[in-house]
Structures are given as structure tokens and as C-alpha cells.
Design a protein around this motif. Structure first.
Motif, PDB file in Angstrom:
ATOM      1  N   UNK A  70      -4.623 -15.825  -7.408  1.00 46.06           N
ATOM      2  CA  UNK A  70      -2.657 -16.129  -8.755  1.00 46.06           C
ATOM      3  C   UNK A  70      -2.238 -14.328  -8.639  1.00 46.06           C
ATOM      4  N   UNK A  71      -0.714 -14.966  -9.581  1.00 44.31           N
ATOM      5  CA  UNK A  71       0.220 -14.160  -9.466  1.00 44.31           C
ATOM      6  C   UNK A  71       0.600 -13.795 -10.115  1.00 44.31           C
ATOM      7  N   UNK A  72       0.489 -12.551 -10.159  1.00 39.86           N
ATOM      8  CA  UNK A  72       1.097 -12.203 -12.319  1.00 39.86           C
ATOM      9  C   UNK A  72       0.696 -10.207 -12.480  1.00 39.86           C
ATOM     10  N   UNK A  73       2.219 -10.253 -12.741  1.00 41.05           N
ATOM     11  CA  UNK A  73       1.958  -8.174 -13.124  1.00 41.05           C
ATOM     12  C   UNK A  73       1.576  -8.199 -14.526  1.00 41.05           C
ATOM     13  N   UNK A  74       0.514  -7.301 -14.304  1.00 42.01           N
ATOM     14  CA  UNK A  74      -0.999  -6.864 -15.143  1.00 42.01           C
ATOM     15  C   UNK A  74      -0.452  -5.037 -15.579  1.00 42.01           C
ATOM     16  N   UNK A  75      -1.274  -4.540 -16.950  1.00 41.13           N
ATOM     17  CA  UNK A  75      -1.067  -2.827 -16.879  1.00 41.13           C
ATOM     18  C   UNK A  75      -2.064  -3.086 -17.503  1.00 41.13           C
ATOM     19  N   UNK A  94       0.336   2.891 -10.083  1.00 40.91           N
ATOM     20  CA  UNK A  94       1.106   3.229 -11.401  1.00 40.91           C
ATOM     21  C   UNK A  94       0.703   2.323 -12.725  1.00 40.91           C
ATOM     22  N   UNK A  95      -0.614   2.247 -12.675  1.00 40.63           N
ATOM     23  CA  UNK A  95      -0.949   1.307 -14.231  1.00 40.63           C
ATOM     24  C   UNK A  95      -0.366  -0.309 -13.922  1.00 40.63           C
ATOM     25  N   UNK A  96      -0.869  -0.320 -12.708  1.00 43.06           N
ATOM     26  CA  UNK A  96      -0.132  -2.151 -13.343  1.00 43.06           C
ATOM     27  C   UNK A  96      -0.698  -2.862 -11.659  1.00 43.06           C
ATOM     28  N   UNK A  97      -0.573  -4.356 -11.344  1.00 36.07           N
ATOM     29  CA  UNK A  97      -1.600  -4.682 -10.869  1.00 36.07           C
ATOM     30  C   UNK A  97      -0.435  -6.157 -10.378  1.00 36.07           C
ATOM     31  N   UNK A  98      -0.243  -6.717  -9.313  1.00 37.16           N
ATOM     32  CA  UNK A  98       0.319  -7.528  -9.387  1.00 37.16           C
ATOM     33  C   UNK A  98      -0.456  -8.821  -9.082  1.00 37.16           C
ATOM     34  N   UNK A  99      -1.802  -9.412  -8.622  1.00 38.11           N
ATOM     35  CA  UNK A  99      -2.194 -10.059  -7.900  1.00 38.11           C
ATOM     36  C   UNK A  99      -3.323 -10.362  -8.380  1.00 38.11           C
ATOM     37  N   UNK A 100      -3.952 -11.652  -9.026  1.00 42.93           N
ATOM     38  CA  UNK A 100      -5.635 -12.188  -9.278  1.00 42.93           C
ATOM     39  C   UNK A 100      -6.127 -13.118  -8.361  1.00 42.93           C
ATOM     40  N   UNK A 123      -8.242  -7.338  -9.312  1.00 41.52           N
ATOM     41  CA  UNK A 123      -7.184  -7.605  -9.917  1.00 41.52           C
ATOM     42  C   UNK A 123      -6.317  -6.151  -8.589  1.00 41.52           C
ATOM     43  N   UNK A 124      -5.114  -6.738  -7.675  1.00 38.14           N
ATOM     44  CA  UNK A 124      -4.836  -5.431  -6.718  1.00 38.14           C
ATOM     45  C   UNK A 124      -3.236  -5.634  -7.134  1.00 38.14           C
ATOM     46  N   UNK A 128       3.902  -7.056  -1.112  1.00 35.78           N
ATOM     47  CA  UNK A 128       4.448  -8.647  -1.193  1.00 35.78           C
ATOM     48  C   UNK A 128       3.608  -9.608  -1.542  1.00 35.78           C
ATOM     49  N   UNK A 129       3.557  -9.358  -3.348  1.00 33.24           N
ATOM     50  CA  UNK A 129       2.857 -10.274  -3.785  1.00 33.24           C
ATOM     51  C   UNK A 129       2.778 -11.741  -2.889  1.00 33.24           C
ATOM     52  N   UNK A 130       4.126 -12.890  -3.047  1.00 33.29           N
ATOM     53  CA  UNK A 130       4.302 -13.654  -2.346  1.00 33.29           C
ATOM     54  C   UNK A 130       3.642 -13.795  -1.327  1.00 33.29           C
ATOM     55  N   UNK A 131       4.026 -13.568  -0.498  1.00 31.37           N
ATOM     56  CA  UNK A 131       3.152 -13.280   0.472  1.00 31.37           C
ATOM     57  C   UNK A 131       1.540 -13.616   0.824  1.00 31.37           C
TER      58      UNK A 131
END
Length: 138
Positions: A70-75, A94-100, A123-124, A128-131
Motif C-alpha cells: 500500500x501507498x500512504x504517508x506515515x510519520x 525525513x521522519x516519514x515513509x510512503x510505502x508499506x 515501511x520505507x 516514486x511510490x506509485x511506480x
């Protein structure tokens, strides 16, 4: 820009020379870090998802062990490049991830001096999270 401003503001030649040397050194280190991040980025080949951060670490996750993506911003603000929290490998930028990635089978991850941990989720951050999500769902 900073180097030019210092050259205009500082009246002593010896101090300008020292500050110029430090400015060039820091620009070189920044260029090297950006090159390392570009050269050793996350990749997917026929068998594995390769998770990397410059030359600091490299994890190889079998594609067969990947379940849901899944794609989604987490901090989390862990202030570490890599951590394991409640069975989740967290690779922050920068204290965040966008792919799980949820794994179908646990993987052992070596955090060096912090030991080996068993993880069931990852989580990383990727540029390019979509790709990445599309490639992992294939």
C-alpha cells in the motif's frame, strides 16, 4: 551563494580562505551523499526487493514473501534511518515513509549492534511510490 556572501562580508583574507575551504568541502560532501543515494536506491529484480540507503545498509526481501503493498504517508519521528517497531522495519527519510509492505512470511533483519529482528511489515520511503507499488503488485 553562501561562499560569495562570505567573501563580500568578511574583511580578512585568511578567514575568507578558511571559510572558502570549508564551504567547498561541505559542497563536495553534499554532492557525494546525493550521488550515493542515487547510486544505491531501492530496486526490484526478478527475485528480490532491494532496500538500500547509500552504503549504510542493504536488505534483500524475496518477492515471494511480499503480500499486500500500500501507498500512504506515515510519520514516526524515530530519528534513525532504520528501526524495528512492533515487528515493522521502518526505513525513514525525513521522519516519514510512503510505502508499506506486509510480508506473508517473517524475515530476519540485522540492525548491526541493535541485533537481529524478525519483521512482518516494512515501511520505507521511495521517490516514486506509485511506480514502486505498481512494480511490487505485479
Amino acid at each position: 551563494m553562501e561562499i560569495l556572501l562570505v567573501d563580500l562580508v568578511v574583511p580578512w583574507f585568511w578567514l575568507r580562505a578558511v571559510l572558502l575551504a570549508f564551504g567547498l568541502l561541505s559542497a563536495g560532501l553534499l554532492a557525494w551523499l546525493l550521488w550515493m543515494l542515487h547510486r544505491f536506491k531501492h530496486e526490484i529484480d526478478d527475485d528480490y526487493l532491494w532496500l538500500r540507503y547509500a552504503r549504510e545498509f542493504e536488505y534483500r526481501i524475496p518477492l515471494a514473501a511480499i503480500g499486500t503493498v500500500t501507498q500512504g504517508l506515515t510519520s514516526r519521528s524515530l530519528n534513525k534511518t532504520r528501526s524495528v517497531v512492533d515487528g515493522t522495519l521502518v526505513l525513514e527519510i525525513s521522519n516519514s515513509t510512503n510505502v508499506r509492505v506486509d510480508l506473508t512470511e517473517p524475515q530476519d533483519i540485522d540492525l548491526g549492534r541493535r541485533g537481529v529482528h524478525e519483521v512482518t511489515k516494512i515501511e520505507f520511503w521511495t521517490d516514486d511510490p506509485d511506480g514502486m507499488v505498481r512494480a511490487l503488485r505485479k
